[in-house]
Design an enzyme around this catalytic site. Sequence first.
Site, PDB file in Angstrom:
ATOM      1  N   ARG A   1      40.985  39.537  44.730  1.00 19.77           N
ATOM      2  CA  ARG A   1      40.802  39.510  46.189  1.00 19.77           C
ATOM      3  C   ARG A   1      40.473  38.113  46.709  1.00 19.77           C
ATOM      4  O   ARG A   1      40.717  37.823  47.881  1.00 19.77           O
ATOM      5  CB  ARG A   1      39.744  40.540  46.603  1.00 19.77           C
ATOM      6  CG  ARG A   1      40.234  41.985  46.395  1.00 19.77           C
ATOM      7  CD  ARG A   1      39.199  43.017  46.790  1.00 19.77           C
ATOM      8  NE  ARG A   1      37.951  42.882  46.084  1.00 19.77           N
ATOM      9  CZ  ARG A   1      37.624  43.534  44.966  1.00 19.77           C
ATOM     10  NH1 ARG A   1      38.487  44.373  44.426  1.00 19.77           N
ATOM     11  NH2 ARG A   1      36.457  43.360  44.401  1.00 19.77           N
TER      12      ARG A   1
ATOM     13  N   GLU B   1      27.966  44.475  35.370  1.00 21.59           N
ATOM     14  CA  GLU B   1      27.131  45.669  35.380  1.00 21.59           C
ATOM     15  C   GLU B   1      27.570  46.646  34.288  1.00 21.59           C
ATOM     16  O   GLU B   1      26.779  47.404  33.769  1.00 21.59           O
ATOM     17  CB  GLU B   1      27.223  46.398  36.735  1.00 21.59           C
ATOM     18  CG  GLU B   1      26.884  45.555  37.948  1.00 21.59           C
ATOM     19  CD  GLU B   1      28.088  44.822  38.522  1.00 21.59           C
ATOM     20  OE1 GLU B   1      28.703  45.309  39.474  1.00 21.59           O
ATOM     21  OE2 GLU B   1      28.407  43.733  38.010  1.00 21.59           O
TER      22      GLU B   1
END
Length: 175
Positions: free
Chosen positions: A61, A98
Amino acid sequence: MNNKVLMDNLRCIPDFPKKGINFRDVTTLYKNGYCMQIMLDELYELYKDKGITKIVGIESRGFVMAAALAGKLGCGVVLARKPGKLPATVIKESFSKEYGVDTIEMHLDSIEPDDVVLIHDDLLATGGTAKAAYKLVQHFNPKKIYMNFIIEIKDEGLHGRDLFEGIELTTLLTI
């Protein structure tokens, strides 16, 4: 900055990719031509006088506004990609996420020591990916490094900005 039009067009998807995460979906800003123009204009105003010669867009992105802004500033675009996507000799940096470990790569001939580099991505949360990109760019020893994100997440106890003390870092939206 927190432009109202951008905030109103930013989609939030609760519990994605896992329960408790509120995913901020920048694609709703990309698909809206007016939002694209607002973001491009704001980025241009931030960086028009900085002497930027290369913008590093972080997969994937980050490529969108990196390319648009580079066109407006008249500078080059460098891609920071996932492993195996770049065809020439690369340098790589791994980082913790994460959900595990990931790696990004850049071509070894991407940046010169006389370059002024802007690293751009859509989102700053934990800062892991951005820190890896920063370390890659540091490898080239450019004149100056700036960092920019469309969105910075602070409301969920995330402190990605803390990884970049002493670096000029800007965001268009802070949540």
